[in-house]
Every structure is written in C-alpha cells, then in structure tokens.
Design a protein around this motif. Sequence first.
Motif, PDB file in Angstrom:
ATOM      1  N   PRO A   1       0.813  -1.213   0.000  1.00 13.44           N
ATOM      2  CA  PRO A   1       0.000   0.000   0.000  1.00 13.44           C
ATOM      3  C   PRO A   1       0.853   1.272   0.000  1.00 13.44           C
ATOM      4  N   SER A   2       0.339   2.335  -0.638  1.00 13.32           N
ATOM      5  CA  SER A   2       1.073   3.597  -0.756  1.00 13.32           C
ATOM      6  C   SER A   2       1.445   4.175   0.601  1.00 13.32           C
ATOM      7  N   GLN A   3       0.529   4.060   1.558  1.00  9.28           N
ATOM      8  CA  GLN A   3       0.789   4.592   2.889  1.00  9.28           C
ATOM      9  C   GLN A   3       1.994   3.906   3.528  1.00  9.28           C
ATOM     10  N   THR A   4       2.096   2.594   3.337  1.00  6.86           N
ATOM     11  CA  THR A   4       3.225   1.839   3.883  1.00  6.86           C
ATOM     12  C   THR A   4       4.515   2.203   3.167  1.00  6.86           C
ATOM     13  N   ILE A   5       4.451   2.360   1.829  1.00  5.59           N
ATOM     14  CA  ILE A   5       5.636   2.747   1.053  1.00  5.59           C
ATOM     15  C   ILE A   5       6.170   4.089   1.542  1.00  5.59           C
ATOM     16  N   GLN A   6       5.264   5.040   1.745  1.00  5.67           N
ATOM     17  CA  GLN A   6       5.689   6.366   2.185  1.00  5.67           C
ATOM     18  C   GLN A   6       6.418   6.302   3.527  1.00  5.67           C
ATOM     19  N   LEU A   7       5.871   5.517   4.454  1.00  6.50           N
ATOM     20  CA  LEU A   7       6.507   5.379   5.768  1.00  6.50           C
ATOM     21  C   LEU A   7       7.880   4.717   5.653  1.00  6.50           C
TER      22      LEU A   7
END
Length: 332
Positions: A309-315
């Motif tokens: 997920p994008s949110q996980t990638i960003q973190l």
Amino acid sequence: MGHIKITSTPYDDVFRTLLNDCRGLVIPLINEVFGENYTGAEEITFSQNEHFLNQQDGNEEGRVTDASFLIHSGEAKKYHLECQSSADDSMLVRFFEYDTQIALDGGEVEGGVLTVTFPHSAVLFLRHKKSTPDRMKVRMVTPGGELEYGIQVLKSQRYTVTEIFERNLLFLIPFHIFRHEKQFADYEGDAGKRRRLEEDYMELREGLEKLLEQGKISEYTKCTLIDMSNKVLGHIARNYEAVMEGVREIMGGKVLEYEAKAIRNEGIEEGKEKGLKEGIEMGLEKGLEKGMEKGIKGTVSILRKLEIPSQTIQLKIQEQYGLSQEESKKYL
C-alpha cells in the motif's frame, strides 16, 4: 494505572499478518461477508487495533481487535473483523466492547449531542457447529427504545478448494486445514486416507501457482499464504507428525523470516544499492544526490510491484532515507 493484559492467539496473529501484508486479499473477503461489490482498487485505511477496557477491579485490560479499517469508495465505510477458532457466547460481549470503543474513537460531540458510528462487523469462525448461526445480533435496550445491529458470520470450514478460487477467497487458504481437523487421527495412521488431504493441498498449491503465472497475485502474496498456512498447520496439527510432513512437503516446508519478506527486503536493498552505486560513479555531492534519488525511486517501484500500500511505502522511504512527510510524497 492498573495491570494491563494483552490477549492474542496464533490464529489471530496469522489473521492480522494477512491483513497487514496482503491487503489486496481483504476486499474479496468483505464482498463475500457483506455482499459488497468492491473492485479491489479501493483504498483501505487501518485504525488503531488495541483498546484498553476498564475492569471492575480498577485494572485495565488491553485487548487487540483483529481488524478495524475504513474502505474508501465514494464514501468511507468502517469495518470490524474478528477471527475466532470456535463459537462461544462471550464473542458477542467482546464484539460489543470493541464496536463501542471503535465508535467512540470516531465520535463527535456537537450541540450537546454525541454522535457515534458503529462499524459493519463480522466474525470468521475457523470451526463451527450445526447450531452456529449465520448471523448474530447485539440488542440494546435504552431509555429511548430498543436498538439492534447484526454481526455477520463467515464459516471457513464450509469452503472447498474450488470455492476458494472461484470466489477469490485466498484469505481463507491458511485456515483451510480446519476443514480436515476431525480426520487427523485417521490420516496419521493411514497413508491412503491421508492422500485425500494431500490431494486437497496439491490443488491449493497448483491454484496459487496458476494465479502467479497469470499475474493475478505476486510472489510475495503466494509466499505469505504458504508460510501462514504452515504456521497454522504447526499449531493445529502439532501432535500429528505425518499430517504436518505431508502438507509441508506440498506447500513448501518451513520458511524462516518468511520467504516473502526476504523477497521484498532483497528487492529494497537491490534498489538502494543500484541507486547509490550509480550516484557514486557520477561523483561527489551531485552523484550522491542522484544516487539517492534513483535508490528511492527503485525502492518505490519494487514495493509497488509487490502490491504494498502507498501509505506503507511512504513510511518505509521516510524511515530508510530520512525524508520528511512532504519530501516523501513526491515519490508516490
């Protein structure tokens, strides 16, 4: 603060691992349980899953809900899923406790009115009896009248291998062994009977390989499902050596750290190393800057291919490369 107790089980752990690491498998499960028609392209946002409940003795008991999340499709819908090895009456009490806390977490007070929105709730029963209902209810008797809401029930033992693939319920694969649990003693002492179990798992393995070849799942998802299947197997069939060996031989055996995460981690390292190497070759500060840029882009590209997920990638890139939230956004 009083004593805090956190409750969890191996099956809960597998359930949450699938939710966190293979979020693409959640949507078909929601469609099956609630009769939704999500496409799989919707964004899923997970909420806090640990809640502290006050006890009569003044202590607090920390309980971990298996999953509380929002699915964004036009308007956001709130869902609450739990995994339970067997049906029991206390499940309803816990659901009400969790649902109330989830509703309060998003509650709003305005003009002397507290508004709370309860989630759409469901339980996955890994075992069930003839008396296990297909839907449970919570009824509240208040001074203003009676209110009730339903809790949907999904019974994993009902699904054959064929039905799992027809309905895209890959989420249920690690728990498929429960369908055979009552025959473990027969399987253990009779290779002919055990063959039925092994054929079932051969069909599961071949089905996963076919989906991988078609590009419908990633290597990461396949390996996660296999590893989580082995984890459930190791707990439920720990006293049946022949049963465990037969299934593990087909599904791929024990994997350390699990193979899926190793694949993902190797990809991340490869992207970083490639970017930094190219940067060094370009020299000094400019080279390092470009190397970092390529490393970040390589990491993002690999994680996207692995359906992270994008949110996980960003973190992940914030943590790995020391980026601020604003800096990390430009890479997504």
